[in-house]
Motif scaffolding. Structure first.
Motif, PDB file in Angstrom:
ATOM      1  N   SER A  75       0.888  -1.042  -0.057  1.00  0.00           N
ATOM      2  CA  SER A  75       0.022  -0.012  -0.111  1.00  0.00           C
ATOM      3  C   SER A  75       1.061   1.252   0.030  1.00  0.00           C
ATOM      4  O   SER A  75       1.988   1.184   0.521  1.00  0.00           O
ATOM      5  CB  SER A  75      -0.816  -0.188   1.260  1.00  0.00           C
ATOM      6  N   ASP A  77       0.982   4.031   1.564  1.00  0.00           N
ATOM      7  CA  ASP A  77       1.560   4.483   2.960  1.00  0.00           C
ATOM      8  C   ASP A  77       2.715   3.743   3.567  1.00  0.00           C
ATOM      9  O   ASP A  77       3.675   4.277   4.201  1.00  0.00           O
ATOM     10  CB  ASP A  77       0.399   4.202   4.051  1.00  0.00           C
ATOM     11  N   TYR A  78       2.932   2.586   2.897  1.00  0.00           N
ATOM     12  CA  TYR A  78       4.055   1.766   3.654  1.00  0.00           C
ATOM     13  C   TYR A  78       5.357   1.439   2.476  1.00  0.00           C
ATOM     14  O   TYR A  78       6.118   0.958   2.937  1.00  0.00           O
ATOM     15  CB  TYR A  78       3.617   0.450   3.895  1.00  0.00           C
ATOM     16  N   ARG A  79       4.926   2.164   1.292  1.00  0.00           N
ATOM     17  CA  ARG A  79       6.063   1.838   0.327  1.00  0.00           C
ATOM     18  C   ARG A  79       7.657   2.473   0.565  1.00  0.00           C
ATOM     19  O   ARG A  79       8.540   1.405   0.609  1.00  0.00           O
ATOM     20  CB  ARG A  79       5.610   2.517  -1.086  1.00  0.00           C
TER      21      ARG A  79
END
Length: 163
Positions: A75, A77-79
């Motif tokens: 996702s 947000d976590y890349r």
């Protein structure tokens, strides 16, 4: 005249058979493990994806092989954080207990605790990363239900004291 040279390669062939058998056993253990396990090469492309990864994420091995793990399956947000964990592993650092949320093929959020380890070839060079995860989603649901029940019981007990 003729000169002939022979070399007994029996021991080498036995060693090759043992190595092949061990590799087969390891592939089987990884594929049937009750934890999502995946591998990526140095350029971030998926090159291993076990059954639990497929079950959890909803993507078959064929669907993920050769695709960019971070850009296509993590996702947004976590890349950046996941990319750093992968880069660290490619530099020889192990990351343990990294929490992130993935989204399955059908968009269901999945909380995962991830360990990332360097993947090395037979001479010790780092050739990729092995990720081993633990699905935290069900544990979190159970904990939330337990907290909700405890709150409801406390509220009910408090109400009973005034009646």
């Amino acid at each position: 005249g003729v000169v002939g040279v022979c070399q007994d390669i029996t021991d080498r062939k036995k060693a090759e058979m043992i190595t092949a058998q061990m590799a087969s056993e390891m592939r089987s253990l990884i594929d049937t493990a009750n934890a999502p396990i995946f591998g990526i090469c140095k350029d971030g492309k998926v090159n291993a994806w076990n059954r639990k990864s497929a079950e959890l994420m909803g993507y078959t091995t064929d669907e993920v092989m050769g695709r960019d793990l971070v850009q296509e399956f993590i996702s947004p947000d976590y890349r950046m954080a996941v990319k750093k964990v992968i880069d660290d592993a490619l530099n020889g650092l192990v990351t343990s207990s990294f929490e992130l949320t993935l989204f399955s093929k059908v968009g269901i959020p999945i909380d995962v605790l991830l360990n990332a380890n360097p993947r090395r070839n037979d001479i010790g060079d780092i050739v990729g990363v092995v990720g081993i995860g633990q699905d935290l989603t069900e544990n979190r649901k159970t904990m939330k239900n337990d907290v909700d029940l405890a709150k409801a019981k406390a509220a009910n007990d408090a109400k009973s004291q005034f009646l």
